[in-house]
Design a protein around this motif. Structure first.
Motif, PDB file in Angstrom:
ATOM      1  N   SER A  66      33.338  35.622  -6.376  1.00  0.00           N
ATOM      2  CA  SER A  66      32.785  36.004  -8.225  1.00  0.00           C
ATOM      3  C   SER A  66      32.424  35.587  -9.076  1.00  0.00           C
ATOM      4  CB  SER A  66      34.468  35.819  -8.668  1.00  0.00           C
ATOM      5  OG  SER A  66      35.074  34.693  -8.917  1.00  0.00           O
ATOM      6  N   GLN A  67      31.839  34.014  -8.669  1.00  0.00           N
ATOM      7  CA  GLN A  67      30.591  33.658 -10.259  1.00  0.00           C
ATOM      8  C   GLN A  67      29.561  33.771  -9.502  1.00  0.00           C
ATOM      9  OE1 GLN A  67      31.116  32.159 -12.826  1.00  0.00           O
ATOM     10  NE2 GLN A  67      29.027  32.353 -13.543  1.00  0.00           N
ATOM     11  N   TYR A  68      28.923  34.012  -8.218  1.00  0.00           N
ATOM     12  CA  TYR A  68      27.611  34.400  -7.494  1.00  0.00           C
ATOM     13  C   TYR A  68      27.388  35.699  -7.760  1.00  0.00           C
ATOM     14  CZ  TYR A  68      23.967  35.381  -4.304  1.00  0.00           C
ATOM     15  OH  TYR A  68      23.613  35.985  -3.691  1.00  0.00           O
ATOM     16  N   ILE A  69      28.382  36.886  -7.996  1.00  0.00           N
ATOM     17  CA  ILE A  69      28.762  38.226  -8.057  1.00  0.00           C
ATOM     18  C   ILE A  69      28.518  38.371  -9.842  1.00  0.00           C
ATOM     19  CG2 ILE A  69      29.567  40.020  -7.907  1.00  0.00           C
ATOM     20  CD1 ILE A  69      31.503  39.473  -5.906  1.00  0.00           C
ATOM     21  N   ILE A  70      28.912  37.610 -10.077  1.00  0.00           N
ATOM     22  CA  ILE A  70      28.406  37.817 -12.216  1.00  0.00           C
ATOM     23  C   ILE A  70      26.582  37.489 -12.526  1.00  0.00           C
ATOM     24  CG2 ILE A  70      29.191  36.552 -14.150  1.00  0.00           C
ATOM     25  CD1 ILE A  70      31.678  36.292 -13.522  1.00  0.00           C
ATOM     26  N   ASP A  71      26.159  36.354 -11.466  1.00  0.00           N
ATOM     27  CA  ASP A  71      25.220  35.756 -11.452  1.00  0.00           C
ATOM     28  C   ASP A  71      24.218  36.444 -11.621  1.00  0.00           C
ATOM     29  OD1 ASP A  71      26.124  33.521 -12.905  1.00  0.00           O
ATOM     30  OD2 ASP A  71      25.783  32.299 -10.762  1.00  0.00           O
ATOM     31  N   ASN A  72      24.454  37.590 -10.178  1.00  0.00           N
ATOM     32  CA  ASN A  72      23.467  37.938  -9.105  1.00  0.00           C
ATOM     33  C   ASN A  72      23.730  40.125  -9.532  1.00  0.00           C
ATOM     34  OD1 ASN A  72      22.017  36.900  -8.116  1.00  0.00           O
ATOM     35  ND2 ASN A  72      24.128  36.182  -7.722  1.00  0.00           N
ATOM     36  N   LYS A  73      24.589  39.692 -10.274  1.00  0.00           N
ATOM     37  CA  LYS A  73      24.759  41.319 -11.384  1.00  0.00           C
ATOM     38  C   LYS A  73      24.198  42.643 -11.451  1.00  0.00           C
ATOM     39  CE  LYS A  73      26.645  44.505 -14.417  1.00  0.00           C
ATOM     40  NZ  LYS A  73      27.702  44.611 -15.547  1.00  0.00           N
ATOM     41  N   VAL A 105      28.011  44.753   1.740  1.00  0.00           N
ATOM     42  CA  VAL A 105      26.280  44.100   1.971  1.00  0.00           C
ATOM     43  C   VAL A 105      26.378  43.079   1.085  1.00  0.00           C
ATOM     44  CG1 VAL A 105      23.762  43.979   2.305  1.00  0.00           C
ATOM     45  CG2 VAL A 105      24.997  46.383   3.444  1.00  0.00           C
ATOM     46  N   LYS A 106      26.685  43.155   0.259  1.00  0.00           N
ATOM     47  CA  LYS A 106      26.617  42.231  -1.548  1.00  0.00           C
ATOM     48  C   LYS A 106      28.008  41.408  -1.312  1.00  0.00           C
ATOM     49  CE  LYS A 106      23.433  43.044  -1.717  1.00  0.00           C
ATOM     50  NZ  LYS A 106      22.168  41.923  -1.858  1.00  0.00           N
ATOM     51  N   ALA A 107      29.371  41.560  -1.206  1.00  0.00           N
ATOM     52  CA  ALA A 107      30.328  41.253  -0.466  1.00  0.00           C
ATOM     53  C   ALA A 107      30.002  40.011   0.247  1.00  0.00           C
ATOM     54  CB  ALA A 107      31.451  41.773   0.144  1.00  0.00           C
ATOM     55  N   PHE A 108      29.132  40.932   1.656  1.00  0.00           N
ATOM     56  CA  PHE A 108      29.229  39.241   2.596  1.00  0.00           C
ATOM     57  C   PHE A 108      27.754  38.328   2.268  1.00  0.00           C
ATOM     58  CE2 PHE A 108      25.938  38.737   6.509  1.00  0.00           C
ATOM     59  CZ  PHE A 108      26.739  38.092   6.693  1.00  0.00           C
ATOM     60  N   GLU A 109      26.754  39.064   1.163  1.00  0.00           N
ATOM     61  CA  GLU A 109      26.073  37.695   0.387  1.00  0.00           C
ATOM     62  C   GLU A 109      26.507  36.694  -0.102  1.00  0.00           C
ATOM     63  OE1 GLU A 109      22.524  39.682  -1.713  1.00  0.00           O
ATOM     64  OE2 GLU A 109      22.366  37.913  -2.713  1.00  0.00           O
ATOM     65  N   ALA A 110      27.563  37.951  -1.007  1.00  0.00           N
ATOM     66  CA  ALA A 110      28.550  36.788  -2.152  1.00  0.00           C
ATOM     67  C   ALA A 110      29.029  35.601  -1.230  1.00  0.00           C
ATOM     68  CB  ALA A 110      29.321  36.978  -3.061  1.00  0.00           C
ATOM     69  N   MET A 111      29.458  35.867  -0.402  1.00  0.00           N
ATOM     70  CA  MET A 111      30.279  34.974   0.693  1.00  0.00           C
ATOM     71  C   MET A 111      29.504  33.956   1.481  1.00  0.00           C
ATOM     72  SD  MET A 111      33.704  37.403   2.330  1.00  0.00           S
ATOM     73  CE  MET A 111      32.556  38.579   2.730  1.00  0.00           C
ATOM     74  N   MET A 112      28.187  34.362   1.887  1.00  0.00           N
ATOM     75  CA  MET A 112      27.313  34.003   2.708  1.00  0.00           C
ATOM     76  C   MET A 112      26.815  32.604   2.111  1.00  0.00           C
ATOM     77  SD  MET A 112      27.235  34.540   5.437  1.00  0.00           S
ATOM     78  CE  MET A 112      25.919  33.709   6.446  1.00  0.00           C
ATOM     79  N   LYS A 113      26.162  32.761   0.883  1.00  0.00           N
ATOM     80  CA  LYS A 113      25.818  32.159  -0.517  1.00  0.00           C
ATOM     81  C   LYS A 113      26.398  31.432  -0.918  1.00  0.00           C
ATOM     82  CE  LYS A 113      21.354  33.596   0.917  1.00  0.00           C
ATOM     83  NZ  LYS A 113      21.081  34.613   0.382  1.00  0.00           N
ATOM     84  N   ASN A 159      34.073  42.280  -5.810  1.00  0.00           N
ATOM     85  CA  ASN A 159      34.364  41.407  -5.972  1.00  0.00           C
ATOM     86  C   ASN A 159      36.248  41.157  -4.646  1.00  0.00           C
ATOM     87  OD1 ASN A 159      33.945  39.340  -7.617  1.00  0.00           O
ATOM     88  ND2 ASN A 159      33.683  41.378  -9.340  1.00  0.00           N
ATOM     89  N   THR A 160      36.716  42.439  -4.400  1.00  0.00           N
ATOM     90  CA  THR A 160      37.618  42.675  -4.139  1.00  0.00           C
ATOM     91  C   THR A 160      37.689  42.174  -2.759  1.00  0.00           C
ATOM     92  OG1 THR A 160      38.906  44.082  -5.105  1.00  0.00           O
ATOM     93  CG2 THR A 160      39.373  44.468  -2.794  1.00  0.00           C
ATOM     94  N   ILE A 161      36.415  42.659  -1.972  1.00  0.00           N
ATOM     95  CA  ILE A 161      35.905  42.915   0.019  1.00  0.00           C
ATOM     96  C   ILE A 161      36.350  41.408   0.012  1.00  0.00           C
ATOM     97  CG2 ILE A 161      34.045  42.863   1.539  1.00  0.00           C
ATOM     98  CD1 ILE A 161      33.241  45.703  -0.439  1.00  0.00           C
TER      99      ILE A 161
END
Ligand code: BES
Ligand code: MN
Ligand code: MN
Length: 460
Positions: free
Chosen positions: A5-12, A134-142, A448-450
C-alpha cells in the motif's frame, strides 16, 4: 521493507500515467481497421508484465487477436491464481457524443466521482480494471510480498465473444493449471457500498433478415398489396413480449432456475434507489417483466432485446420506397439453467414459425455464452470478501450481475476452476457508452484490494 500500500501511494502518478498510455491505443476488436492498434495493445500489456517482474511473458497467437500470457511461480507448494482480463474495447461510436475524445484520456470530476474519474473508452471495461492487476503485481513484487503464484491470461477478443480463448484453454490446460481465476471486469453497487458479483448472465445473439419482394419497390405503386419487410419485422419483434413483458418464445423459460422466496428477498436486501436509477437514465419509469424488481430483472431473469434494426431508406429527406429487406440484431440474456445453443434454436424455430408467407426469413446465430453462478461459501469468495472489507471497511454484498463474460463458464467446464468476480467499476460508469469513465479512487481501491486477496487466499 515497504508495504504494497505504501508502494502504491509512492507510485500513484506513474500508475495513472501508464494507464493513460494504455488507454490511448484504440484496441477496438470489432473493427478490423483497428487491427494494428489491437496488436500494439497486446505488446504494451506484455511489456508491462515483463517490467513488473513476470516470467515467461508470451504473446500467444490465435486465429484472431493474441492472448498475453505471463507468470510468476515463487513456490509450487503455494496456491496459484490465474488472472484473466481483456485488453480489447468496444467501438467508441457515436464519437460526437463524447465530451472529450474516446482515446484521449482525461480526469474530470463527476457527482458520483467527486475525486475525479478517467474518461476514455476502456477506462473501466476493461483496461483500467485489468491494469490494476499488473500494478498490484508490481507492488507485490517490489515489496517482496507476493504470497501466491500468479499466472496472467489477458485476451483481446472479449468484446467480440472470446471465440479463440476456449480452444486456447483446452489446448493449454497444463500451462493454465491454477487454483482459482481472479477477474476484475464487473461492477460494485457504489463506492461506499462494496459488492461482489456472484453471477453473470449468458447470451444468445442472433441476426435476422426478413425479405419481401425481390427488389425495392415504389411504395405507391405496390404499397398496400405487397408485404413491407420492415413492417413485418417490427410486428414479429413486438409479438415476442406479451402484455406482462414475458417472452413469448415457446419453451424459453422452461429451464430457468426459479429462486426461492428467501433467496429473492436476500437479493433484494441490496440497497437500490429506484428514483436515483430513473434520474440517472432520465426515464419516466422502469420497464420489464411483471412481478420482478429491477435487481431481479437484471440479475436473475432472462431478457430479449433488439440491439439494432435497419432497412429501407434512412438518408436525408424522404424516399418513397417499399424495401426488399429488413434486418435486426437481437440478443437474449440468459440465466441458469438455460443453454445458449438451446435458446438460439428455440428462437430460430419460433421466428420462422411466426413469419407470414408474404416474406422469407433467415436467422443467423452469432456468438453466445453460458450463464454462471459462483458460490459464496467457497474459500475464494470468503478471501475476496475479507480483502474488500479491509479496504472498504464493510462486508461486500453478493450481487448477481446482468452482463456476460462467456469465458467464465468455460473456465469451470474446461479448467475445472471457479472464478472470483472482483470488480471495481460502477454500472453508471458508461461502459460501452459514450463518455465511459472509471473513478481514480476505484482504480486505486482495486490496486490495493488485489494484494490483500492474494494474502487472504494464501492464508486460507
Ligand atoms: N465487462 C463486461 C461484462 C460485465 C459488465 C459484467 C458489467 C457485469 C457487469 C464485458 O466486457 C462485456 O461487455 N461482455 C459482453 C458480452 C460479450 C460476449 C460481447 C456483454 O455483456 O454484452
Ligand atoms: Mn469487460
Ligand atoms: Mn464489455
Amino acid at each position: 521493507m515497504q508495504t504494497p500500500s505504501q508502494y502504491i501511494i509512492d507510485n500513484k502518478q506513474r500508475f495513472l500515467d501508464e494507464l493513460f498510455d494504455l488507454l490511448r491505443i484504440p484496441s477496438i476488436s470489432a473493427d478490423p481497421s483497428f487491427s494494428d492498434s489491437v496488436h500494439k495493445t497486446a505488446d504494451f500489456v506484455a511489456e508491462s508484465l515483463r517490467k513488473a517482474g513476470a516470467d515467461n511473458v508470451e504473446i500467444c497467437q490465435t486465429a484472431g487477436y493474441p492472448i498475453v500470457y505471463a507468470d510468476k511461480i515463487i513456490d509450487p507448494s503455494l496456491p496459484t491464481i490465474l488472472v484473466y482480463g481483456h485488453y480489447d474495447v468496444q467501438p467508441s461510436a457515436p464519437d460526437e457524443l463524447w465530451e472529450t475524445p474516446a482515446f484521449e484520456p482525461v480526469i474530470r470530476k463527476t457527482e458520483i466521482h467527486p475525486e475525479g474519474a478517467i474518461f476514455a473508452r476502456g477506462s473501466c471495461d476493461d483496461k483500467g480494471q485489468m491494469y490494476m492487476h499488473v500494478k498490484a503485481f508490481e507492488a507485490m513484487m517490489k515489496t517482496n510480498s507476493l504470497s501466491c503464484n500468479v499466472k496472467f491470461m489477458i485476451e483481446g477478443e472479449e468484446e467480440v465473444g472470446s471465440g479463440n480463448l476456449g480452444p486456447f484453454c483446452i489446448a493449454n490446460k497444463e500451462k493454465l493449471k491454477a487454483d482459482v481465476v481472479l477477474i476484475s471486469d464487473t461492477s460494485m453497487i457504489a463506492n461506499d457500498i462494496p459488492s461482489i458479483d456472484v453471477g453473470l448472465r449468458g447470451l444468445s445473439y442472433v441476426e435476422v433478415e426478413v425479405t419481401g419482394p425481390n427488389r425495392d419497390l415504389h411504395s405507391g405503386v405496390y404499397g398496400g398489396a405487397v408485404a413491407n419487410p420492415i413492417n413485418i419485422l417490427a410486428k414479429m419483434i413486438a409479438s415476442m413480449h406479451d402484455e406482462n413483458n414475458h417472452i413469448t418464445i415457446p419453451g424459453f423459460y422452461e429451464k430457468v432456475a426459479e429462486l426461492s422466496a428467501a433467496e429473492r428477498s436476500d437479493l433484494n436486501l441490496a440497497p437500490f434507489d429506484h428514483e436515483a436509477y430513473k434520474k440517472d437514465l432520465n426515464v419516466g419509469d422502469t420497464w420489464g417483466e411483471k412481478g420482478y424488481t429491477v435487481i431481479e430483472k437484471t440479475g436473475i431473469r432472462p431478457t430479449l432485446d433488439v440491439n439494432g434494426i435497419w432497412g429501407g431508406y434512412t438518408g436525408e429527406g424522404s424516399k418513397t420506397v417499399l424495401p426488399s429487406k429488413a434486418f435486426a440484431k437481437i440478443s437474449m440474456r440468459l440465466v441458469p439453467n438455460q443453454s445458449s445453443d438451446e435458446i438460439t434454436a428455440l428462437f430460430k424455430k419460433h421466428f420462422e414459425s411466426i413469419a407470414p408467407s408474404s416474406v422469407k426469413v433467415e436467422v443467423k446465430p452469432h456468438h453466445g455464452g453460458e450463464p454462471v453462478v459462483t458460490p459464496t461459501d467457497s474459500k475464494e469468495y470468503k478471501a475476496a470478501a475479507r480483502a474488500v472489507k479491509r479496504v472498504f471497511g464493510k462486508d461486500p454484498i453478493p450481487t448477481r450481475g446482468g452482463g456476460s463474460i462467456p469465458i467464465v463458464a468455460l473456465f469451470k467446464k474446461e479448467l475445472g476452476l471457479n472464478s472470483v468476480l472482483l470488480g471495481f467499476g460502477l454500472d453508471s460508469d458508461a461502459l460501452h457508452s459514450p463518455n465511459e469513465h472509471y473513478g481514480v479512487v476505484n482504480y486505486f481501491n482495486g490496486i490495493n484490494t488485489i494484494p490483500l486477496f492474494f494474502e487472504e487466499y494464501a492464508a486460507s
